[in-house]
Write a protein that holds these residues in place. Structure first.
Motif, PDB file in Angstrom:
ATOM      1  N   ILE A 140       7.711   2.684  -9.668  1.00 27.58           N
ATOM      2  CA  ILE A 140       8.124   3.901  -9.292  1.00 27.58           C
ATOM      3  C   ILE A 140       9.047   4.368  -9.888  1.00 27.58           C
ATOM      4  O   ILE A 140       9.366   5.528 -10.376  1.00 27.58           O
ATOM      5  CB  ILE A 140       8.501   3.719  -7.469  1.00 27.58           C
ATOM      6  CG1 ILE A 140       7.160   3.614  -7.009  1.00 27.58           C
ATOM      7  CG2 ILE A 140       9.027   5.208  -7.263  1.00 27.58           C
ATOM      8  CD1 ILE A 140       7.137   3.157  -5.346  1.00 27.58           C
ATOM      9  N   PHE A 141      10.286   3.479 -10.284  1.00 27.29           N
ATOM     10  CA  PHE A 141      11.275   3.747 -11.019  1.00 27.29           C
ATOM     11  C   PHE A 141      10.759   4.496 -12.540  1.00 27.29           C
ATOM     12  O   PHE A 141      11.436   5.300 -12.828  1.00 27.29           O
ATOM     13  CB  PHE A 141      12.243   2.708 -10.926  1.00 27.29           C
ATOM     14  CG  PHE A 141      13.229   2.136  -9.840  1.00 27.29           C
ATOM     15  CD1 PHE A 141      13.366   2.998  -8.764  1.00 27.29           C
ATOM     16  CD2 PHE A 141      13.494   0.903  -9.928  1.00 27.29           C
ATOM     17  CE1 PHE A 141      14.068   2.445  -7.903  1.00 27.29           C
ATOM     18  CE2 PHE A 141      14.308   0.478  -8.874  1.00 27.29           C
ATOM     19  CZ  PHE A 141      14.448   1.178  -7.738  1.00 27.29           C
ATOM     20  N   LYS A 142       9.956   3.796 -13.071  1.00 33.33           N
ATOM     21  CA  LYS A 142       9.415   4.105 -14.314  1.00 33.33           C
ATOM     22  C   LYS A 142       8.802   5.494 -14.189  1.00 33.33           C
ATOM     23  O   LYS A 142       8.965   6.560 -14.952  1.00 33.33           O
ATOM     24  CB  LYS A 142       8.223   3.270 -14.826  1.00 33.33           C
ATOM     25  CG  LYS A 142       8.873   1.959 -15.170  1.00 33.33           C
ATOM     26  CD  LYS A 142       7.827   0.918 -15.847  1.00 33.33           C
ATOM     27  CE  LYS A 142       8.314  -0.384 -16.019  1.00 33.33           C
ATOM     28  NZ  LYS A 142       7.482  -1.481 -16.399  1.00 33.33           N
TER      29      LYS A 142
ATOM     30  N   LEU B 122      11.656   3.288   1.299  1.00 30.58           N
ATOM     31  CA  LEU B 122      12.974   4.189   1.059  1.00 30.58           C
ATOM     32  C   LEU B 122      14.127   3.103   0.699  1.00 30.58           C
ATOM     33  O   LEU B 122      15.000   3.255  -0.318  1.00 30.58           O
ATOM     34  CB  LEU B 122      13.458   4.955   2.129  1.00 30.58           C
ATOM     35  CG  LEU B 122      12.608   6.353   2.141  1.00 30.58           C
ATOM     36  CD1 LEU B 122      13.086   7.357   3.264  1.00 30.58           C
ATOM     37  CD2 LEU B 122      12.481   6.831   0.682  1.00 30.58           C
ATOM     38  N   MET B 123      14.250   2.094   1.492  1.00 32.81           N
ATOM     39  CA  MET B 123      15.234   1.200   1.357  1.00 32.81           C
ATOM     40  C   MET B 123      15.197   0.416   0.139  1.00 32.81           C
ATOM     41  O   MET B 123      16.166   0.308  -0.647  1.00 32.81           O
ATOM     42  CB  MET B 123      15.614   0.223   2.344  1.00 32.81           C
ATOM     43  CG  MET B 123      16.013   0.456   3.770  1.00 32.81           C
ATOM     44  SD  MET B 123      15.840  -0.292   5.214  1.00 32.81           S
ATOM     45  CE  MET B 123      17.477  -1.341   4.617  1.00 32.81           C
ATOM     46  N   GLU B 124      13.895  -0.077  -0.218  1.00 33.53           N
ATOM     47  CA  GLU B 124      13.527  -0.533  -1.379  1.00 33.53           C
ATOM     48  C   GLU B 124      13.713   0.259  -2.900  1.00 33.53           C
ATOM     49  O   GLU B 124      14.419  -0.264  -3.612  1.00 33.53           O
ATOM     50  CB  GLU B 124      12.140  -1.214  -1.684  1.00 33.53           C
ATOM     51  CG  GLU B 124      11.804  -2.142  -2.616  1.00 33.53           C
ATOM     52  CD  GLU B 124      12.761  -3.276  -2.741  1.00 33.53           C
ATOM     53  OE1 GLU B 124      12.935  -4.048  -3.767  1.00 33.53           O
ATOM     54  OE2 GLU B 124      12.977  -3.992  -1.471  1.00 33.53           O
ATOM     55  N   LEU B 125      13.675   1.391  -2.634  1.00 32.33           N
ATOM     56  CA  LEU B 125      13.957   2.493  -3.599  1.00 32.33           C
ATOM     57  C   LEU B 125      15.262   3.038  -3.866  1.00 32.33           C
ATOM     58  O   LEU B 125      15.760   3.041  -4.925  1.00 32.33           O
ATOM     59  CB  LEU B 125      12.872   3.836  -3.344  1.00 32.33           C
ATOM     60  CG  LEU B 125      11.673   3.825  -3.684  1.00 32.33           C
ATOM     61  CD1 LEU B 125      10.753   4.864  -3.087  1.00 32.33           C
ATOM     62  CD2 LEU B 125      11.320   3.103  -4.941  1.00 32.33           C
ATOM     63  N   SER B 126      16.221   2.380  -3.040  1.00 32.83           N
ATOM     64  CA  SER B 126      17.451   2.567  -2.889  1.00 32.83           C
ATOM     65  C   SER B 126      18.202   1.647  -3.709  1.00 32.83           C
ATOM     66  O   SER B 126      19.304   1.713  -4.258  1.00 32.83           O
ATOM     67  CB  SER B 126      18.078   2.923  -1.440  1.00 32.83           C
ATOM     68  OG  SER B 126      18.157   1.565  -0.783  1.00 32.83           O
ATOM     69  N   ASN B 127      17.424   0.480  -3.653  1.00 31.29           N
ATOM     70  CA  ASN B 127      18.190  -0.705  -4.537  1.00 31.29           C
ATOM     71  C   ASN B 127      17.857  -0.662  -5.974  1.00 31.29           C
ATOM     72  O   ASN B 127      16.612  -1.056  -6.232  1.00 31.29           O
ATOM     73  CB  ASN B 127      17.522  -1.938  -3.925  1.00 31.29           C
ATOM     74  CG  ASN B 127      17.849  -3.238  -4.473  1.00 31.29           C
ATOM     75  OD1 ASN B 127      19.001  -3.177  -5.643  1.00 31.29           O
ATOM     76  ND2 ASN B 127      17.546  -4.302  -4.204  1.00 31.29           N
ATOM     77  N   HIS B 128      18.503  -0.216  -6.799  1.00 34.56           N
ATOM     78  CA  HIS B 128      18.197   0.058  -8.327  1.00 34.56           C
ATOM     79  C   HIS B 128      18.416  -1.184  -9.000  1.00 34.56           C
ATOM     80  O   HIS B 128      17.980  -1.349 -10.029  1.00 34.56           O
ATOM     81  CB  HIS B 128      19.231   1.056  -8.823  1.00 34.56           C
ATOM     82  CG  HIS B 128      19.202   2.376  -8.203  1.00 34.56           C
ATOM     83  ND1 HIS B 128      18.143   3.292  -8.403  1.00 34.56           N
ATOM     84  CD2 HIS B 128      19.970   3.136  -7.333  1.00 34.56           C
ATOM     85  CE1 HIS B 128      18.315   4.464  -8.000  1.00 34.56           C
ATOM     86  NE2 HIS B 128      19.616   4.374  -7.193  1.00 34.56           N
ATOM     87  N   ASN B 129      18.598  -2.436  -8.339  1.00 38.76           N
ATOM     88  CA  ASN B 129      18.509  -3.764  -8.799  1.00 38.76           C
ATOM     89  C   ASN B 129      17.266  -4.521  -8.268  1.00 38.76           C
ATOM     90  O   ASN B 129      17.159  -5.559  -8.330  1.00 38.76           O
ATOM     91  CB  ASN B 129      19.743  -4.530  -8.533  1.00 38.76           C
ATOM     92  CG  ASN B 129      20.840  -3.841  -9.217  1.00 38.76           C
ATOM     93  OD1 ASN B 129      20.923  -3.625 -10.582  1.00 38.76           O
ATOM     94  ND2 ASN B 129      21.942  -3.872  -8.475  1.00 38.76           N
TER      95      ASN B 129
ATOM     96  N   ALA C 240       0.904  -1.356  -0.021  1.00 37.11           N
ATOM     97  CA  ALA C 240      -0.065   0.086   0.014  1.00 37.11           C
ATOM     98  C   ALA C 240       0.831   1.291  -0.020  1.00 37.11           C
ATOM     99  O   ALA C 240       0.506   2.290  -0.640  1.00 37.11           O
ATOM    100  CB  ALA C 240      -1.097  -0.110   1.018  1.00 37.11           C
ATOM    101  N   GLU C 241       1.998   1.233   0.759  1.00 34.16           N
ATOM    102  CA  GLU C 241       2.762   2.281   0.763  1.00 34.16           C
ATOM    103  C   GLU C 241       3.620   2.730  -0.606  1.00 34.16           C
ATOM    104  O   GLU C 241       3.469   3.870  -0.982  1.00 34.16           O
ATOM    105  CB  GLU C 241       3.703   2.132   1.880  1.00 34.16           C
ATOM    106  CG  GLU C 241       3.488   2.207   3.361  1.00 34.16           C
ATOM    107  CD  GLU C 241       2.982   3.324   3.859  1.00 34.16           C
ATOM    108  OE1 GLU C 241       3.215   4.429   3.312  1.00 34.16           O
ATOM    109  OE2 GLU C 241       2.345   3.328   5.129  1.00 34.16           O
ATOM    110  N   MET C 242       3.970   1.583  -1.152  1.00 40.23           N
ATOM    111  CA  MET C 242       4.532   1.699  -2.385  1.00 40.23           C
ATOM    112  C   MET C 242       3.524   2.290  -3.632  1.00 40.23           C
ATOM    113  O   MET C 242       3.914   3.004  -4.206  1.00 40.23           O
ATOM    114  CB  MET C 242       5.351   0.100  -2.861  1.00 40.23           C
ATOM    115  CG  MET C 242       6.387  -0.115  -2.019  1.00 40.23           C
ATOM    116  SD  MET C 242       7.758   1.023  -2.187  1.00 40.23           S
ATOM    117  CE  MET C 242       8.776   0.338  -3.397  1.00 40.23           C
ATOM    118  N   ALA C 243       2.527   1.643  -3.504  1.00 39.45           N
ATOM    119  CA  ALA C 243       1.246   2.139  -4.381  1.00 39.45           C
ATOM    120  C   ALA C 243       1.032   3.758  -4.219  1.00 39.45           C
ATOM    121  O   ALA C 243       0.854   4.271  -5.272  1.00 39.45           O
ATOM    122  CB  ALA C 243       0.212   1.110  -4.279  1.00 39.45           C
ATOM    123  N   ALA C 244       0.987   4.002  -3.167  1.00 36.42           N
ATOM    124  CA  ALA C 244       0.602   5.240  -2.727  1.00 36.42           C
ATOM    125  C   ALA C 244       2.002   6.145  -2.817  1.00 36.42           C
ATOM    126  O   ALA C 244       1.805   7.431  -3.647  1.00 36.42           O
ATOM    127  CB  ALA C 244       0.527   5.544  -1.326  1.00 36.42           C
TER     128      ALA C 244
END
Length: 138
Positions: free
Chosen positions: A103-105, A87-94, A57-61
């Motif tokens: 979100i990267f898109k 934030l930790m997941e978004l810092s992992n570009h892999n 839900a956080e990531m979708a938001a």
């Protein structure tokens, strides 16, 4: 019940918050857009499938917030979040997480349109009014 919230502070006249939550087996998220004076401009509620987690839900938001920032051309935008896991997941570009890749898109789209979106972590439930409004909306 687990919750977390993000505040999006924009140098343009808009502040946005988001939240994802899971209550009584129901999963939802909300994005709240406010101007700097504190007036609410927009509330976007998202209903997710009941099997989704609070993290999803956080990531979708976050993705929805990014899409709104892009559509409204709010730049630069600073997303303040109390969701360390996001934030930790978004810092992992892999990352292979599909929500993270969405979100990267969105961030790539923002960059193509010269829209700058940044993230910073904040403590949760410290009385930020937009944070509380997003909690209630989610």
């Amino acid at each position: 019940m687990s919750k977390s919230t993000v505040l999006i502070a924009l140098q343009k006249p808009t502040v946005s918050t988001y939240d994802g939550s899971k209550r009584h087996g129901k999963v939802g998220a909300a994005v709240v857009i406010r101007n700097p004076s504190g007036s609410t401009v927009l509330i976007k509620k998202l209903k997710l499938h009941d099997v989704c987690s609070v993290f999803q839900a956080e990531m979708a938001a976050i993705d929805q917030a990014c899409q709104i920032i892009i559509a409204k051309k709010f730049s630069p935008a600073l997303i303040l979040t109390d969701s360390k896991s996001s934030l930790m997941e978004l810092s992992n570009h892999n990352s292979t997480n599909h929500l993270c890749n969405n979100i990267f898109k969105s961030l790539h789209q923002a960059k193509l349109h010269n829209i700058n979106i940044s993230f910073i972590w904040i403590r949760s439930h410290i009385g930020i009014s937009g944070n509380e409004e997003a909690d209630l909306a989610a």
